[in-house]
Scaffold this active site. Structure first.
Site, short mmCIF file in Angstrom:
data_model
loop_
_atom_site.label_atom_id
_atom_site.label_comp_id
_atom_site.label_asym_id
_atom_site.label_seq_id
_atom_site.Cartn_x
_atom_site.Cartn_y
_atom_site.Cartn_z
N CYS A 1 0.84 -1.21 0.00
CA CYS A 1 0.00 0.00 0.00
C CYS A 1 0.88 1.26 0.00
O CYS A 1 1.79 1.39 0.81
CB CYS A 1 -0.91 -0.01 1.23
SG CYS A 1 -2.00 1.42 1.35
N CYS B 1 -6.63 0.95 -0.48
CA CYS B 1 -5.66 -0.15 -0.59
C CYS B 1 -6.33 -1.50 -0.34
O CYS B 1 -6.00 -2.50 -0.99
CB CYS B 1 -4.50 0.05 0.39
SG CYS B 1 -3.34 1.31 -0.16
N CYS C 1 -18.96 24.14 12.93
CA CYS C 1 -17.81 23.70 13.71
C CYS C 1 -17.25 24.89 14.48
O CYS C 1 -16.85 24.79 15.64
CB CYS C 1 -16.72 23.14 12.81
SG CYS C 1 -17.25 21.80 11.73
N CYS D 1 -18.19 26.24 18.16
CA CYS D 1 -17.50 25.74 19.36
C CYS D 1 -15.99 25.92 19.28
O CYS D 1 -15.32 25.96 20.30
CB CYS D 1 -17.79 24.26 19.55
SG CYS D 1 -19.43 23.89 20.18
N CYS E 1 -18.94 14.99 15.85
CA CYS E 1 -19.14 16.45 15.95
C CYS E 1 -20.36 16.87 15.13
O CYS E 1 -21.14 17.72 15.56
CB CYS E 1 -17.90 17.19 15.44
SG CYS E 1 -16.59 17.33 16.66
#
Lengths: 103, 268, 154
Positions: B67, B103, B177, B180, B229
């Site tokens: 990978c 991968c 977002c 906060c 969140c």
């Protein structure tokens, strides 16, 4: 079978400090599932450690030890290169032993 | 009797510069956190992840050792500290989890839909393979400097979109977002909310995810952190590996550049 | 720090799996010792000490208990208990308000320090005890640990 433990053993002077992390659910037997049924207790009850075939730790645990238990203890007499073996047994009779080399 | 009523509904309250924020309590909690640093159960996940990474699996019976995480095929050390980044073979910017799944699909032949159907473990369940593999990949970047690239135009676009999403107010609470995470000294109950627009707190936050969450008894990934969140903001569900999630991680990562990776960490 | 971590991982990776030996009944005798059911089901410090085979414990400055003042989450609380009493043979960790008071008990075998640390669960704010057997007497140290339920972030 349960996953391997992570064992670190470090010699300093004549003292060897061992830190162990075990993979175990440690279900306390006190919790209830969403249906209100008590989840049966499933936890490690006995832990032992051997250094050169001599027992250096013997402990009994209850369901109040945290999930994925951590343990730290020290003993006298170990040196770098020696092997230490830690074994646990749980209340279902399952067990696991792992070995580590003292650093 | 439950040990703890964890999973209880989280009230979103902005305590702001509340007088409740006692210095002594904050110090005591810092002591509590410090006491747990040794013996992080995420080490168990990382060990399982390493074994999974090296094992030939999937329809193609291949390991993940080939990978390319951005530092060339097979190079794992430090890779997570430099993601998200642009990958020409996929013509896309990818974060750690996106690249891992890429991968697993291309090298091992797993089906993407199956891998992403349930990326996070639920309460009391064993960690998912993705959680173990992610813990391993981040563990291999521990101590490395965060260096999320912005050289490619698509990397810059991802950063800009991530920034827009960060400040975009929506949902029933008219939240973003930034509501906060763009001011100093904000808290939810006892939890300090980092100001992610400032370098030092952004570095500390980015460096600490994924983390073993004591309250959930599980390793939670960066994708999970953003997913949760969004849930707390009462936004529509943030889809696993969605472009929006990668863009946000790119925004956070670039803001955190120069910091030092410390994941998987351990959190309450 | 890095080197230590790597050694940790490597030593873990190279460990021998002895699970089969264990399940085949080849465990060390100590691991098969009877579990002190009565002690683990006892309520409160005095009852646990009695179930372990001792008289009423007394507080002692020779027993040390290291626990956080506040636990951000009761699922994991790091506790260390130690004793500088001569002739210490047992060190136990107790949580007064847990459904079962006794959390763990360690035998102090010859050559092992009377100093143990582990992570325990606490159902609520409670007194935590380190209970130590020295000679035929029990001694303890106590500390209150406040358990909080955190919020959403972190």
């Amino acid at each position: 079978m349960a996953d391997p433990m992570r064992i670190r053993a470090q010699a300093q002077g004549d003292k060897t400090t061992v830190r162990v992390l075990m993979a175990h659910e440690m279900e306390s037997g006190q919790r209830k599932d969403s249906a209100g049924k008590v989840i049966p207790g499933w936890y490690i009850t006995e832990v032992t450690a051997q250094h050169n075939g001599k027992t250096v730790l013997s402990a009994q645990w209850g369901g109040a030890v945290s999930k994925n238990p951590y343990l730290q203890f020290s003993f006298k007499g170990g040196k770098a290169g020696d092997k230490i073996t830690v074994t646990w047994v749980d209340n279902r009779g399952e067990s696991r032993s792992d070995e580590a080399v003292i650093a | 009797m439950k040990w703890l009523a964890y999973g209880a509904a989280c009230a979103v309250s902005l305590a702001g510069a509340s007088a409740l924020a006692q210095k002594s309590a904050a110090d005591a909690i810092a002591d509590y956190r410090a006491s747990l640093q040794d013996g992080n159960p995420a080490d168990l996940n990382a060990a399982r992840g390493a074994a999974l990474w090296n094992k030939a699996r999937g329809p193609k019976n291949a390991s993940l050792q080939g990978c390319d995480l951005g530092k060339g095929p097979g190079v794992v050390a430090g890779a997570a500290a430099s993601l998200p980044r642009y990958f020409a073979d996929a013509d896309a910017v990818m974060d750690v989890e996106s690249r891992l799944v890429h991968c697993m699909v291309t090298l091992q032949g797993f089906k993407r839909e199956e891998l992403t159907a349930k990326p996070y473990s639920s309460d009391g369940q064993k960690a998912t393979e993705i959680e173990d593999l992610v813990a391993f990949l981040y563990d291999e970047s521990r101590g490395m400097p965060i260096a999320v690239p912005t050289g490619h135009p698509k990397e810059q676009q991802a950063y800009q979109r991530g920034k827009q999403i960060f400040f975009f107010r929506a949902g029933p609470y008219d939240f973003s977002c930034a509501s906060c995470h763009s001011a100093d000294g904000q808290r939810i109950r006892l939890q300090d909310l980092p100001n992610l627009t400032k370098t030092a707190p952004a570095q500390a936050a980015f460096a600490a995810w994924p983390a073993y969450r004591v309250s959930q008894g599980a390793v939670r990934t960066m994708q999970w952190r953003l997913y949760d969140c969004f849930r707390q903001q009462r936004m529509p569900e943030l889809k696993y590996l969605s472009p929006a999630s990668v863009d946000l991680i790119a925004f956070l990562g670039v803001n955190a550049n120069g910091g030092k990776m410390a994941a998987p960490s351990i959190k309450r | 720090m890095m080197a230590n971590r790597r050694q940790f991982l490597q030593s873990g990776a190279s460990t021998a799996v002895l699970g089969l030996a264990a399940s085949a009944g080849l465990l060390p005798a100590a691991a098969q010792a009877a579990w002190s059911k009565a002690a683990f089901e006892a309520k409160g410090l005095a009852e646990v000490a009695k179930a372990l085979g001792g008289a009423a414990p007394v507080e002692s400055a020779e027993v040390q208990l290291n626990a956080p003042e506040i636990a951000e989450n009761g699922n994991v609380v790091r506790v260390a208990a130690s004793s500088s009493l001569p002739g210490t043979t047992q060190v136990a960790i107790l949580v007064e308000k847990n459904p079962n008071t006794l959390a763990a008990v360690f035998d102090v075998v010859d050559g092992t320090e009377a100093n143990f640390a582990t992570n325990i669960k606490m159902s609520q704010t409670s007194k935590v005890y380190a209970l130590v057997k020295a000679g035929d007497k029990y001694h303890y140290a106590v500390k209150e640990v406040k358990v909080t339920l955190g919020g959403c972030g972190g």
